[in-house]
Write an enzyme that holds these catalytic residues in place. Structure first.
Site, PDB file in Angstrom:
ATOM      1  CG  ASN A  84      10.047  -4.901  -1.118  1.00 57.56           C
ATOM      2  OD1 ASN A  84      10.869  -4.123  -1.608  1.00 57.56           O
ATOM      3  ND2 ASN A  84      10.223  -6.208  -1.093  1.00 57.56           N
ATOM      4  CG  HIS A 114     -11.872  11.681  -4.046  1.00 60.05           C
ATOM      5  ND1 HIS A 114     -11.337  12.889  -3.650  1.00 60.05           N
ATOM      6  CD2 HIS A 114     -10.811  10.858  -4.244  1.00 60.05           C
ATOM      7  CE1 HIS A 114     -10.025  12.802  -3.619  1.00 60.05           C
ATOM      8  NE2 HIS A 114      -9.674  11.574  -3.974  1.00 60.05           N
ATOM      9  CB  ALA A 159      -0.117 -10.689  -5.361  1.00 59.23           C
ATOM     10  NE  ARG A 182      -5.555 -22.068   1.936  1.00 61.96           N
ATOM     11  CZ  ARG A 182      -4.531 -22.148   2.787  1.00 61.96           C
ATOM     12  NH1 ARG A 182      -4.747 -22.421   4.067  1.00 61.96           N
ATOM     13  NH2 ARG A 182      -3.296 -21.960   2.372  1.00 61.96           N
TER      14      ARG A 182
END
Length: 202
Positions: A84, A114, A159, A182
């Site tokens: 997306n 870095h 998310a 889980r």
């Protein structure tokens, strides 16, 4: 697979101010810019340009603009891949993504680390570590996958998670840092009511 062979893996190297690397990055940014200017429904030209950007592109792959990467030539994506909007991939090392992978909006996959030492960092030193994402993985919105990580088949990343270490196959993982919560089970098939294509429950 197209390969620049100029970037050593898993060791500090000078990444900034190297003309050959800057040329490759500039050429890739030009392709990404053109890709992001295409009409969102121009599927044919989007797929053609993806084949120019990536080393390998599986059948049915789709990336919603805007999309940015550094080299493109280190990225291989499988069939039925879907990303997306606002995916960013920094691909100093290889990024290998399997079949049937879903990536939600605003995700980042980075192979770069870095230098921690401030003088080395100021000198443009960094490390490149490959990232591998298995088949049928789902990255939730805003997930970040860091350098050197491998994610196993069928795993779901929640998310907003930051994946700092390898994840096994077939699990739900979430958090900062991302941890296994889980296993995915047969019960997950019944998590939501089912409907047919007309929206009728059954």
């Amino acid at each position: 697979m197209q390969k620049n062979n100029k970037i050593p893996l898993n060791v500090l190297f000078k990444a900034n101010g190297v003309p050959s690397l800057e040329e490759e990055i500039s050429a890739c940014k030009d392709k990404c810019y053109r890709y992001n200017l295409l009409h969102p429904n121009d599927t044919e030209n989007r797929r053609a340009l993806l084949r120019e950007i990536f080393a390998e592109v599986g059948e049915g792959a789709a990336v919603m603009p805007p999309f940015w990467c550094d080299y493109g030539s280190h990225i291989r994506i499988g069939k039925n891949f879907y990303a997306n909007h606002n995916l960013v991939i920094t691909d100093g090392a290889d990024v290998t993504i399997g079949d049937d992978v879903f990536i939600a909006p605003n995700c980042c996959i980075t192979t770069a680390e870095h230098a921690l030492d401030p003088e080395q960092r100021k000198a443009g030193m960094e490390v490149a570590k490959p990232v591998t994402i298995g088949n049928n993985v789902w990255l939730g919105a805003g997930a970040i996958v860091l350098a050197g990580v491998t994610i196993g088949d069928n795993t779901v990343v929640g998310a907003g998670s930051v994946v700092t270490k390898d994840l096994p196959a077939g699990v739900v993982a979430a958090g900062v840092p991302c941890r296994v919560r889980r296993k995915i089970s047969e019960e997950d098939k019944h998590r939501y009511p089912l409907a047919n294509r007309n929206g009728i429950m059954f």
